[in-house]
Design a protein around this motif. Structure first.
Motif, PDB file in Angstrom:
ATOM      1  N   ASN A 277      -5.086   7.895   3.334  1.00 19.23           N
ATOM      2  CA  ASN A 277      -4.150   8.959   3.694  1.00 19.23           C
ATOM      3  C   ASN A 277      -2.741   8.551   3.267  1.00 19.23           C
ATOM      4  OD1 ASN A 277      -2.572   7.865   6.172  1.00 19.23           O
ATOM      5  ND2 ASN A 277      -4.700   7.349   6.599  1.00 19.23           N
ATOM      6  N   LYS A 278      -1.861   9.539   3.182  1.00 16.37           N
ATOM      7  CA  LYS A 278      -0.533   9.303   2.619  1.00 16.37           C
ATOM      8  C   LYS A 278       0.304   8.369   3.488  1.00 16.37           C
ATOM      9  CE  LYS A 278       1.565  13.051   0.812  1.00 16.37           C
ATOM     10  NZ  LYS A 278       1.950  14.482   0.760  1.00 16.37           N
ATOM     11  N   VAL A 279       0.188   8.535   4.814  1.00 10.71           N
ATOM     12  CA  VAL A 279       1.046   7.752   5.716  1.00 10.71           C
ATOM     13  C   VAL A 279       0.708   6.260   5.637  1.00 10.71           C
ATOM     14  CG1 VAL A 279       1.662   7.381   8.136  1.00 10.71           C
ATOM     15  CG2 VAL A 279       1.491   9.680   7.254  1.00 10.71           C
ATOM     16  N   PHE A 280      -0.570   5.927   5.672  1.00 10.48           N
ATOM     17  CA  PHE A 280      -0.945   4.508   5.613  1.00 10.48           C
ATOM     18  C   PHE A 280      -0.747   3.935   4.207  1.00 10.48           C
ATOM     19  CE2 PHE A 280      -3.898   4.229   9.591  1.00 10.48           C
ATOM     20  CZ  PHE A 280      -2.779   4.432  10.386  1.00 10.48           C
ATOM     21  N   ALA A 281      -0.849   4.792   3.181  1.00 13.71           N
ATOM     22  CA  ALA A 281      -0.582   4.308   1.818  1.00 13.71           C
ATOM     23  C   ALA A 281       0.885   3.892   1.713  1.00 13.71           C
ATOM     24  CB  ALA A 281      -0.917   5.387   0.804  1.00 13.71           C
ATOM     25  N   LYS A 282       1.772   4.697   2.311  1.00  9.69           N
ATOM     26  CA  LYS A 282       3.209   4.348   2.281  1.00  9.69           C
ATOM     27  C   LYS A 282       3.467   3.097   3.104  1.00  9.69           C
ATOM     28  CE  LYS A 282       7.900   5.824   2.905  1.00  9.69           C
ATOM     29  NZ  LYS A 282       8.386   4.622   2.253  1.00  9.69           N
ATOM     30  N   LEU A 283       2.790   3.024   4.240  1.00  7.00           N
ATOM     31  CA  LEU A 283       2.927   1.839   5.097  1.00  7.00           C
ATOM     32  C   LEU A 283       2.532   0.584   4.299  1.00  7.00           C
ATOM     33  CD1 LEU A 283       3.536   1.514   8.199  1.00  7.00           C
ATOM     34  CD2 LEU A 283       1.078   1.311   8.522  1.00  7.00           C
ATOM     35  N   GLY A 284       1.477   0.728   3.501  1.00  4.83           N
ATOM     36  CA  GLY A 284       0.987  -0.389   2.689  1.00  4.83           C
ATOM     37  C   GLY A 284       1.984  -0.822   1.627  1.00  4.83           C
ATOM     38  N   SER A 285       2.631   0.144   0.982  1.00  5.91           N
ATOM     39  CA  SER A 285       3.574  -0.227  -0.082  1.00  5.91           C
ATOM     40  C   SER A 285       4.808  -0.908   0.498  1.00  5.91           C
ATOM     41  CB  SER A 285       3.963   0.993  -0.911  1.00  5.91           C
ATOM     42  OG  SER A 285       4.760   1.857  -0.153  1.00  5.91           O
ATOM     43  N   ASP A 286       5.126  -0.600   1.755  1.00 10.60           N
ATOM     44  CA  ASP A 286       6.268  -1.258   2.408  1.00 10.60           C
ATOM     45  C   ASP A 286       5.892  -2.618   2.991  1.00 10.60           C
ATOM     46  OD1 ASP A 286       7.959   0.832   1.901  1.00 10.60           O
ATOM     47  OD2 ASP A 286       7.532   1.870   3.783  1.00 10.60           O
ATOM     48  N   TYR A 287       4.599  -2.842   3.177  1.00 11.31           N
ATOM     49  CA  TYR A 287       4.137  -4.030   3.915  1.00 11.31           C
ATOM     50  C   TYR A 287       4.385  -5.325   3.144  1.00 11.31           C
ATOM     51  CZ  TYR A 287       1.068  -6.846   6.880  1.00 11.31           C
ATOM     52  OH  TYR A 287       0.567  -7.790   7.734  1.00 11.31           O
ATOM     53  N   LYS A 288       4.068  -5.295   1.847  1.00 13.57           N
ATOM     54  CA  LYS A 288       4.258  -6.498   1.019  1.00 13.57           C
ATOM     55  C   LYS A 288       5.125  -6.147  -0.159  1.00 13.57           C
ATOM     56  CE  LYS A 288      -0.102  -8.321   1.239  1.00 13.57           C
ATOM     57  NZ  LYS A 288      -1.321  -8.569   0.473  1.00 13.57           N
ATOM     58  N   LYS A 289       6.225  -6.898  -0.314  1.00 12.31           N
ATOM     59  CA  LYS A 289       7.143  -6.645  -1.427  1.00 12.31           C
ATOM     60  C   LYS A 289       7.647  -7.983  -1.933  1.00 12.31           C
ATOM     61  CE  LYS A 289       8.920  -2.087  -0.317  1.00 12.31           C
ATOM     62  NZ  LYS A 289      10.055  -1.283   0.031  1.00 12.31           N
ATOM     63  N   PRO A 290       8.034  -8.139  -3.166  1.00 11.20           N
ATOM     64  CA  PRO A 290       7.874  -7.185  -4.254  1.00 11.20           C
ATOM     65  C   PRO A 290       6.561  -7.413  -4.995  1.00 11.20           C
ATOM     66  CG  PRO A 290       9.272  -9.010  -4.948  1.00 11.20           C
ATOM     67  CD  PRO A 290       8.819  -9.319  -3.550  1.00 11.20           C
ATOM     68  N   ASP A 291       6.234  -6.498  -5.872  1.00  9.13           N
ATOM     69  CA  ASP A 291       5.117  -6.639  -6.810  1.00  9.13           C
ATOM     70  C   ASP A 291       3.813  -7.017  -6.114  1.00  9.13           C
ATOM     71  OD1 ASP A 291       3.872  -6.606  -9.227  1.00  9.13           O
ATOM     72  OD2 ASP A 291       4.539  -8.574  -9.866  1.00  9.13           O
ATOM     73  N   ALA A 292       3.341  -6.158  -5.226  1.00 11.44           N
ATOM     74  CA  ALA A 292       2.111  -6.484  -4.498  1.00 11.44           C
ATOM     75  C   ALA A 292       1.274  -5.228  -4.275  1.00 11.44           C
ATOM     76  CB  ALA A 292       2.470  -7.095  -3.152  1.00 11.44           C
ATOM     77  N   THR A 293      -0.007  -5.438  -4.100  1.00 16.44           N
ATOM     78  CA  THR A 293      -0.903  -4.338  -3.721  1.00 16.44           C
ATOM     79  C   THR A 293      -1.391  -4.605  -2.297  1.00 16.44           C
ATOM     80  OG1 THR A 293      -1.657  -4.094  -5.999  1.00 16.44           O
ATOM     81  CG2 THR A 293      -3.051  -3.137  -4.297  1.00 16.44           C
ATOM     82  N   THR A 294      -1.315  -3.608  -1.435  1.00 17.48           N
ATOM     83  CA  THR A 294      -1.819  -3.753  -0.067  1.00 17.48           C
ATOM     84  C   THR A 294      -2.828  -2.650   0.204  1.00 17.48           C
ATOM     85  OG1 THR A 294       0.357  -4.567   0.585  1.00 17.48           O
ATOM     86  CG2 THR A 294      -1.125  -3.921   2.361  1.00 17.48           C
ATOM     87  N   VAL A 295      -4.007  -3.045   0.630  1.00 21.96           N
ATOM     88  CA  VAL A 295      -5.033  -2.046   0.966  1.00 21.96           C
ATOM     89  C   VAL A 295      -5.069  -1.892   2.484  1.00 21.96           C
ATOM     90  CG1 VAL A 295      -7.490  -1.491   0.864  1.00 21.96           C
ATOM     91  CG2 VAL A 295      -6.396  -2.606  -1.077  1.00 21.96           C
ATOM     92  N   PHE A 296      -4.894  -0.676   2.946  1.00 26.51           N
ATOM     93  CA  PHE A 296      -5.014  -0.373   4.372  1.00 26.51           C
ATOM     94  C   PHE A 296      -6.190   0.593   4.578  1.00 26.51           C
ATOM     95  CE2 PHE A 296      -0.407  -1.338   5.891  1.00 26.51           C
ATOM     96  CZ  PHE A 296      -0.764  -2.680   6.028  1.00 26.51           C
TER      97      PHE A 296
END
Lengths: 435, 80
Positions: A171-190
């Motif tokens: 879903n969009k909300v958790f996808a955004k949460l994921g992109s904010d979770y690890k920075k920079p240059d990272a992929t986060t799967v929620f």
């Protein structure tokens, strides 16, 4: 949404029974976007190691920090503070003037890369976008989503020279949460598998649409994390936060089913406004009227270009101590005529603030309660002075502007701008960029 | 070693498929450098001097150089 409220303390999402199961949504966030572009464009690899802040034009009194890199962040430099404050925290801070055209080029190029994977790319500001991969060839599982996210990161790095963080979820909300979770240059799967161990422990302030005030309000009730919010009675959240409380309740439970728009489609505007910070403070009503007339002119031109009318207006202003205020009023009729907006905004302003004791730093007008100009029933007034002439004048002005440029015709009041309050010259720029 | 963008003139051929094949680099002092071969074409960032565009990997007098098409201008990576 009311019918869907269930006071179920067990979150269906964490058990993999969420209503979005099977969807794969990515959220890409270009890291420290403006600052990264400036560091990269400088061609100096050492620039990445120095504290850099991108700032507005200080001569135009827009001298605030718009973006900063990781090094500047380390020194406590914050977005929105003045250059002077930032330099106090970090005397060796390198400040560069913002180049919005350049950033737009990078943003467009990044979107082109996203569009190689899906046509459902929904920009969220200049540097963020959601990408819906559901149903795309070769994408079946969340693991496929992760691989695509890694591929996008590599492509952005190789082709644009900057980095991006990508969140992958259903879903969009958790996808955004994921992109904010690890920075920079990272992929986060929620995914649901991470709900209990990671997502539920994240502060609720990190959730989309939970701002400072909302988070503080929740905190006063002892609610600080996503997991705590998800377990609350939704009616309690509604009583604390109004109807937004219900939305936040659903977001925290992974129950956001909003779709990612197809790229290029845009949602109908709910409001349309412009504002300005003139080079000098606004110290009397006459100066305010000069600026308001130009702003109303621009706002109404935009309304007419989109074939809309408004039934209410809101003015916002900020005093010299940077306190912001908003006032709004219902017009009682629908209009896209600058003179109507000017009359009401002047009345609102004079009722709200005494300019001799409270000079203003910035001012803006926003047309709200919009409706289509065509096919809307008009409530006639016995005392209305609109005999159709205003509409003829407006359409003539629009046609002249279309043919010869926005700045070729303006309100005669603009000629009185002897103090060069600065908005009139920017009219065309504002008109075109705001569309 | 620091590099800078050096915008240059280009003589190019446009083929029937719409591809652009650069033939000569025209230096500011009037010199012409014929491009022997274009080895690779891809969207890419210039990691040496910043900026991005379509990168043409060209062979000139036995040397491999990167030529970038940045919007409608061409640049090479030049040592400062």
């Amino acid at each position: 949404m009311k019918e869907e409220i269930t006071n179920n303390k067990r979150c269906a999402y964490s058990e993999g029974r969420g209503k979005n199961s099977g969807r794969i949504v990515l959220h890409a966030d270009l890291n420290n976007f403006f600052a990264s572009v400036e560091c990269f464009e400088s061609g100096d690899p050492e620039m990445w190691e120095k504290p850099v802040a991108v700032c507005g034009d200080s001569e135009m009194r827009h001298g605030i920090v718009l973006a900063k890199n990781e090094k500047a962040k380390f020194f406590g430099v914050k977005t929105g503070e003045t250059i002077l404050e930032a330099k106090k925290k970090c005397p060796r801070l390198i400040t560069v003037k913002a180049r919005h055209e350049l950033y737009m080029r990078y943003a467009r190029a990044a979107r082109k890369i996203y569009l190689r994977y899906s046509d459902r790319v929904e920009p969220f500001g200049m540097d963020e976008a959601w990408i819906e991969l559901t149903g795309c060839p070769g994408i079946r599982t969340i693991e496929d989503g992760r691989k695509t996210a890694d591929e996008i990161r590599e492509k952005i790095k190789n082709e644009l020279g900057i980095t991006v963080s990508v969140g992958v979820s259903d879903n969009k909300v958790f996808a955004k949460l994921g992109s904010d979770y690890k920075k920079p240059d990272a992929t986060t799967v929620f995914s649901p598998a991470e709900y209990d161990s990671v997502i539920s422990k994240i502060p609720v302030s990190e959730v989309l649409y939970v701002g400072k005030n909302t988070a503080a309000r929740l905190k006063s009730f002892g609610i600080t994390t996503i997991g705590q919010t998800a377990k609350q009675n939704p009616y309690l959240l509604k009583s604390i936060l109004g109807k937004n409380g219900i939305n936040i309740y659903h977001y925290c439970r992974g129950e956001d089913d909003s779709q990612v728009d197809v790229f290029g489609s845009h949602a109908e505007a709910k409001s349309m406004g412009n504002s300005t910070t003139p080079p000098k403070d606004i110290e009397n009503f006459y100066e305010a009227k000069l600026i308001l007339s130009s702003i109303c002119d621009t706002v109404c031109s935009r309304l007419r270009a989109e074939k809309l009318k408004c039934r209410a207006i809101r003015i916002n202003f900020r005093d010299t101590s940077l306190h912001s205020f908003e006032r709004q009023t219902v017009l009682g009729f629908s209009t896209s005529c600058a003179r109507d907006l000017l009359n009401f905004s002047c009345r609102l302003l004079s009722d709200s603030v005494d300019l001799s004791s409270t000079p203003l730093r910035s001012i803006g007008v926003c047309a709200i309660d919009l409706l289509p100009a065509a096919g809307t029933a008009v409530q006639m007034s016995l005392f209305s002075e609109n005999d159709g002439r205003k509409d003829v004048i407006d359409s003539t002005v629009d046609e002249l502007r279309r043919r010869y440029g926005f700045s070729k015709i303006s309100n005669a009041l603009a000629l009185c701008d002897s103090k060069k309050l600065g908005y009139i010259e920017r009219g065309y720029e504002v008109f075109t960029s705001g569309r | 070693m620091k590099y800078t963008k050096k915008y240059v003139g280009i003589n190019a051929r446009f083929d029937t498929a719409g591809n652009i094949i650069p033939l000569y680099i025209l230096w500011e002092d009037g010199r012409k450098f014929p491009i022997d071969r274009v080895k690779d074409v891809r969207p890419c960032a210039s990691l040496k001097c910043g900026g991005f565009g379509i990168r043409y990997t060209c062979s000139i007098c036995g040397h491999e150089i990167y030529l970038f098409l940045d919007g409608n201008r061409w640049f090479v990576e030049k040592r400062k």
